[in-house]
Design an enzyme around this catalytic site. Structure first.
Site, PDB file in Angstrom:
ATOM      1  N   GLY A 180       0.744  -1.087  -0.097  1.00  0.00           N
ATOM      2  CA  GLY A 180       0.040  -0.204   0.108  1.00  0.00           C
ATOM      3  C   GLY A 180       0.904   1.228   0.089  1.00  0.00           C
ATOM      4  N   ALA A 181       2.011   1.213  -0.853  1.00  0.00           N
ATOM      5  CA  ALA A 181       2.763   2.122  -0.856  1.00  0.00           C
ATOM      6  C   ALA A 181       2.448   3.558  -1.750  1.00  0.00           C
ATOM      7  CB  ALA A 181       4.368   1.741  -1.225  1.00  0.00           C
ATOM      8  N   THR A 202      -0.452   5.492  -1.268  1.00  0.00           N
ATOM      9  CA  THR A 202      -1.182   6.375  -0.640  1.00  0.00           C
ATOM     10  C   THR A 202      -0.955   6.334   0.858  1.00  0.00           C
ATOM     11  OG1 THR A 202      -3.370   7.234  -0.504  1.00  0.00           O
ATOM     12  CG2 THR A 202      -3.122   4.696  -0.359  1.00  0.00           C
ATOM     13  N   GLY A 246       1.366   4.415   3.613  1.00  0.00           N
ATOM     14  CA  GLY A 246       2.521   3.760   3.090  1.00  0.00           C
ATOM     15  C   GLY A 246       3.306   4.738   2.066  1.00  0.00           C
ATOM     16  N   SER A 279      -3.645  -1.258  14.961  1.00  0.00           N
ATOM     17  CA  SER A 279      -4.123  -0.082  15.481  1.00  0.00           C
ATOM     18  C   SER A 279      -4.566  -0.137  16.979  1.00  0.00           C
ATOM     19  CB  SER A 279      -5.550  -0.002  14.578  1.00  0.00           C
ATOM     20  OG  SER A 279      -6.229   1.175  15.307  1.00  0.00           O
ATOM     21  N   TYR A 318     -13.530  -4.406  11.129  1.00  0.00           N
ATOM     22  CA  TYR A 318     -12.079  -3.787  11.241  1.00  0.00           C
ATOM     23  C   TYR A 318     -11.302  -3.939  12.379  1.00  0.00           C
ATOM     24  CZ  TYR A 318      -8.484  -0.016  11.151  1.00  0.00           C
ATOM     25  OH  TYR A 318      -7.398   0.649  11.312  1.00  0.00           O
TER      26      TYR A 318
END
Length: 320
Positions: free
Chosen positions: A47-48, A50, A53, A175, A204
């Protein structure tokens, strides 16, 4: 004092006070102080293109690293590289296609890494999502479980020999919401609607707890693994929620006190990828994770039976 002067000074004072409060919060959240070169080191970031990332990739490139940008869209990866190059000419940026919602894509990505970049130094499991409506992976797992947990589980499993041979770090982006999660084995991988009293996304939260359990099991197996919470950050992470203008008004106090920039949230990832050191007392197994660029004890009482069962269920899921 005239009334007109008073009307001027009150908003100025309020504005100055809010500015000081915000800057104090930013100081408390912490920054990575080291800018030493990591030339020659190779970092893989999922996920780099945005959010967190992207900021992690930019920070590591600025320190002369080689960054493998694992992204679902090569077009967006190219756009991200152009944006990074506007800020720094340093480092090497290598885009590779990876869709964590597809086992086939994950396996293809890992074959490319093994063939062309086998000697990497750190794998950063960053990519993740939160959605409101049912969405599923190619293997028909609901996406919080399938992408946030299982996709990265398969990624690490396929690269485990390289990770061990290289003594590479494994960074797991969890998280603080893991503290509200639970592992529901009866409905593992299934979409469950939120109840009328649920104020947060339980699927989540559950996936973030799975991330922590995953890191604990990796640590038990001897991996150099680091788990973290980046904090509540201003990114496109919750794009599926489509917030309205009045949400920003209602949540403005939260924005002031709790919402970090993506760059500041990424400090925790950069710290784990470069400087954080686990000790016998403070490590994923003992329930510690990095937030505000320091080790913090989770409020969760982790259960070994749950930890081991989740590992076995995950292995079964990637083998089916």
């Amino acid at each position: 004092m005239s009334a007109s002067l008073l009307y001027l000074l009150v908003p100025v004072g309020v504005g100055a006070g809010l500015y000081i409060i915000r800057k104090l919060r930013e100081w408390q959240w912490g920054w990575v102080r080291s800018n030493s070169s990591v030339r020659g080191k190779v970092y893989i970031i999922t996920g780099a293109n945005t959010g967190l990332g992207f900021e992690t990739a930019q920070a590591l490139a600025a320190r002369q690293a080689t960054v493998i940008m694992a992204c679902r869209s090569m077009e967006r990866a190219g756009e991200a590289i152009r944006r990074i190059r506007q800020h720094t000419p340093e480092g090497e940026l290598i885009p590779l296609e990876l869709d964590l919602a597809s086992f086939e894509s994950i396996r293809g990505f890992c074959e490319k890494v093994k063939s062309h970049h086998p000697s990497f130094d750190c794998l950063i499991n960053n990519a993740g999502l939160a959605v409101q409506r049912p969405q599923y992976t190619h293997e028909n797992h609901e996406v919080h479980y399938g992408v946030n947990h299982l996709g990265h589980f398969l990624l690490v499993d396929l690269l485990k020999d390289n990770i061990r041979a290289n003594g590479a770090r494994v960074v797991v982006v969890s998280s603080k919401m893991h503290e509200r999660g639970r592992i529901d084995f009866e409905h593992l991988g299934q979409w469950m609607e939120r109840g009328p009293r649920d104020r947060t996304n339980n699927l989540y939260n559950n996936s973030k707890l799975m991330n922590f359990y995953f890191a604990r099991e990796l640590y038990k197996q001897g991996y150099n693994v680091h788990v973290l919470c980046p904090g509540l950050c201003h990114t496109d992470f919750f794009r599926d929620y489509n917030p309205k203008w009045y949400h920003y008004v209602l949540f403005s106090p939260i924005v002031l006190l709790f919402l970090r920039s993506a760059r500041q949230g990424a400090q925790n990832i950069v710290h784990c990828a470069t400087d954080n050191v686990n000790t016998d007392e403070k490590n994923p197994l003992t329930g510690y994770f990095v937030t505000n660029v320091q080790q913090t004890k989770s409020k969760i009482k982790f259960d070994e039976e749950t930890s081991e069962r989740l590992w076995k269920e995950s292995l079964k899921a990637i083998s089916d």
